[in-house]
Structure formats: C-alpha cells, structure tokens
Design an enzyme around this catalytic site. Sequence first.
Site, PDB file in Angstrom:
ATOM      1  N   ASP A   7       2.143   4.271   4.849  1.00 25.70           N
ATOM      2  CA  ASP A   7       0.717   4.169   5.165  1.00 25.70           C
ATOM      3  C   ASP A   7       0.002   4.714   3.938  1.00 25.70           C
ATOM      4  OD1 ASP A   7      -1.688   3.820   6.556  1.00 25.70           O
ATOM      5  OD2 ASP A   7      -1.619   5.871   7.341  1.00 25.70           O
ATOM      6  N   GLU A  67       1.396  -0.961   4.674  1.00 26.97           N
ATOM      7  CA  GLU A  67       0.217  -1.497   5.358  1.00 26.97           C
ATOM      8  C   GLU A  67      -0.639  -2.278   4.361  1.00 26.97           C
ATOM      9  OE1 GLU A  67      -2.215   0.505   8.599  1.00 26.97           O
ATOM     10  OE2 GLU A  67      -3.473   0.774   6.823  1.00 26.97           O
ATOM     11  N   ASP A 140      -1.436   9.656   9.723  1.00 33.30           N
ATOM     12  CA  ASP A 140      -0.782   8.919   8.631  1.00 33.30           C
ATOM     13  C   ASP A 140       0.733   8.864   8.842  1.00 33.30           C
ATOM     14  OD1 ASP A 140      -3.250   8.946   6.605  1.00 33.30           O
ATOM     15  OD2 ASP A 140      -2.977  10.959   7.419  1.00 33.30           O
TER      16      ASP A 140
END
Length: 176
Positions: A7, A67, A140
């Site tokens: 992330d 991501e 996160d």
Amino acid sequence: MRVLGVDPGLTRCGLGVVEGRPGRAHMIAVGVVRTPRDAEAGQRLAFLESELDTWLGRFQPDVVAIERVFADVNVASVMTTAHATAIALLTAHKRGLPVVFHTPTEVKAAVTGSGRAEKAQVGAMVMRILSLDAVPKPADASDALALAICHLWRGAAEGRLTSLAAAASGARGMRA
C-alpha cells in the site's frame, strides 16, 4: 504462492506478506515503513527502497501486488504516492519479480464482496480471513494484507486460467 502486498505511500508504506491459494491464506508478515519526515524527498525514497529490498530478500515473495494510484483532488498526495509506487515497482523489478496492480475497488470486492466497502469492513475481513486476533494497525498495514489476499485469490486464479487457456490453445495447434 507467496504475495507481498504494498500500500504505497511516502510517509507510511504498508507491507503485508500472505501465503496460500485461492480461498485459503495465512499471514507471514505485516508492517509499515515510515520514512523520516524531516528528510528530503530523495532520501525518503532511498530509505523506502532499502526497506522494500529488505522485505523482498527476507520473505522471498513470488509476486508483488501494488495498489494502483488513482487521481484525487489532492495532487501533492497523488504525486508522493506515485513516487512510492515507482520505488516498489523498481525494487521488485531489480529482483526479477512480477508486479501486478489492483485498484482499491478490486481489492475491496475481493476481500469483502463489495467494491464500496469502508476501511473498517476491509480491516475486519482481513482479520477474519487471516484468523488474526486484531485488525492490523495502522490501516496501511491492513490495506497491504488486503492487496496480497486480493492477488492471491484473484490473480492466482486468473494466472491459472491463462495457463490452462494457453495449454489448450497449444494442444489445439498441435492437432491441426
């Protein structure tokens, strides 16, 4: 299959390693890289690269799932996220690892069944899927695990289907 979920973020970069197969997963590691706030951007990116390289060496993933950055109103935030994404991509590439990108909607749908799920729902499902005692914090970390689960369940299945299709295509070509 072992997947490192990333992330990306320059201030906080979530990392999660999950191993398993579609429908079954367990957590290997989870953490967050926090770059020094008072450092210059280049120093922060170099620190992030070093930490990612350490994770890749230590956990030996088969693939890195990142991501996909999406446009937002806050352009500065999007840019720093894009920089962190580039570091993750470059670090994986240097080790010869495949990199895949998943959208936030795709990750939410894979983990919760709804692409519109809230962060709390994603965290709760990550905890449930991985049989954890608590939701990994900060978000996160949980998001990185969700990315890894998404790829493990969706990407692995798609890769297997692609391999089967290629094999079937090759077999057809041999008959002709």
